[in-house]
Every structure is written in C-alpha cells, then in structure tokens.
Design an enzyme around this catalytic site. Structure first.
Site: not given
Length: 248
Positions: A134, A180, A206
């Site tokens: 991340e 993601d 998304c």
C-alpha cells in the site's frame, strides 16, 4: 453539530463521519475559532453524543481534539488503528460481499498478495500467509500494527504500486494475487501481472471503465475472465463496485 459549528466554524468545512469500533469518528476539514469556550464546547459535544474521536484538519493534517480511547476499526476480526479520514468500503454489507467474493475467487491458498491493501480490509480476511502492499503510509503502518497485535501472518510493505509495481518475477512467488486499486485502475501493475505465471487473480474495482481496460490487458496476456460479480453498496447512488476472477 450545527449548534457547535455555528459558534466554532470559521468559513466553510467538510465533515467526514465514520462508524468505528468505539462509535463515530468525526473529521472536520476547515478552520475552527480558538479560545477556551470553543474548546469546552467541543468537549461537551463529544461527551454528550458519545463521539469516539474528533479531529480538525485546517490544511496541515488532522489534529485530534478528542479521543478518550484509541480508535480502531475491526477488519477480518482484527482491531486495526484507524487514521483520521482513512478509506473504507462504503457499507459493512458491501464489504462482506466483496470479502466473500475474493475468498471464493482465490480458494484455500497458502501464500497470496493483496495489492493496494489499504488498512487490510481484504488482507486480514485471506487464508495463509499474505503480502500486503500500500502506498498510503498511515494505512500500511496501521495494518502492520493491527496484524502484529493479532498475530496474523501478514507482511505489510509501504510501496507505491503505480511507480514501483511488483515485477512479473515477484508476482510468480504467489499462488494468488488480489487487487483493489483506486478508480484509476492499475495499468502498471496489471501489465506486470499479464506477464506473470500467477494461477489466480481476484480484482476488486469501483470503476467499470478502468476495470475493462485492465481486464483486456490480462486477457491478452493469457488470462481468462471466469466471472464478474457486481456489488451495489453505494446507497442512494448509481455507482457500483465489482469483484472478478481471472485464471490461467
């Protein structure tokens, strides 16, 4: 809140409210007036309404004004420290659906990777040993702290996957990889994945447009798109999340 801000707020502000383990986490992006009366008003408001934490960001980062106990968010059964304003899935129901879809996609693997891991929404729900990457420093440090406290086999690395994606050789070490990414997608990382030998990829998105672009890259690299599952977790909105499985 209206009464408090009517006295305390200087100009306009944005409010972020998050349901955390201890109650409501409130982040105010804007400038508040100074003085004892304002400070006492904040304390009274938070105490009366059971606020877990109140922080103010006037442009230089969140400053905590109220936090009687450390704020956490439970992800995969692990209490993870929650940095103010951090990204979470929109609803608990939507989060549970995405976690279930990802677990179905990768199966009972022993070693996997979660790329764009955030606070560990997916990483802490995966079986076996997990590598989590991340770019957000606060998020990855929170994930590392939560996993260590719970004794989870998660290796968390602070890494910008847009500038320094995992190479295809690095990807080959894993039995499955979970992605993601933000709305922009993961073109740089997907290009490396397309050249890898990873058996299974679970992709959460998304943004159907960036997902379609990345899916095309993976399919041209030899992967098959096995299924796509939409998740309508954005209440009062036409936006939709999705989870997908690729295999080779």
């Amino acid at each position: 809140m209206r009464k408090l801000l009517a006295r305390a707020l200087k100009g306009r502000a944005r409010l972020h409210l998050t349901e955390v383990d201890q109650g409501i986490d409130l982040l105010i992006e804007g400038k508040l007036a100074e003085g004892l009366a304002i400070a006492e008003g904040i304390t009274a408001f938070c105490g009366t309404h059971g606020i877990a934490r109140l922080a103010v960001d006037d442009g230089i980062g969140p400053e905590t004004r109220w936090e009687p106990e450390a704020v956490t968010i439970t992800l995969g059964g692990v209490a993870v420290p929650f940095p103010s304003g951090s990204f979470l899935q929109a609803t608990r129901e939507g989060e549970a659906s995405l976690v279930a879809a990802v677990r179905e996609a990768i199966g009972a693997v022993r070693v996997s990777a979660d790329l764009f891991a955030g606070l560990g929404t997916l990483a802490l729900s995966l079986p076996g040993k997990v590598y989590a990457a991340e770019a957000g420093r606060d998020a990855i440090f929170a994930l590392k702290a939560g996993a260590a406290q719970a004794g989870r086999a998660v290796f968390a690395e602070h890494r910008d996957l847009f500038r320094r994606p995992l190479t295809s050789a690095e990807c080959d070490r894993f039995e499955a990889i979970v992605l993601d990414p933000p709305r922009a997608g993961a073109r740089e990382q997907v290009t490396q994945l397309a050249a890898s030998k990873v058996p299974v990829i679970a992709y959460v998105s998304c943004n159907p447009s960036s997902f379609a672009r990345d899916a095309e890259i993976l399919c041209k690299g030899g992967y098959t798109l096995d299924w796509v599952q939409p998740v309508g977790q954005f209440r009062w909105s036409t936006h939709a999340e999705l989870a997908a499985r690729f295999s080779r």
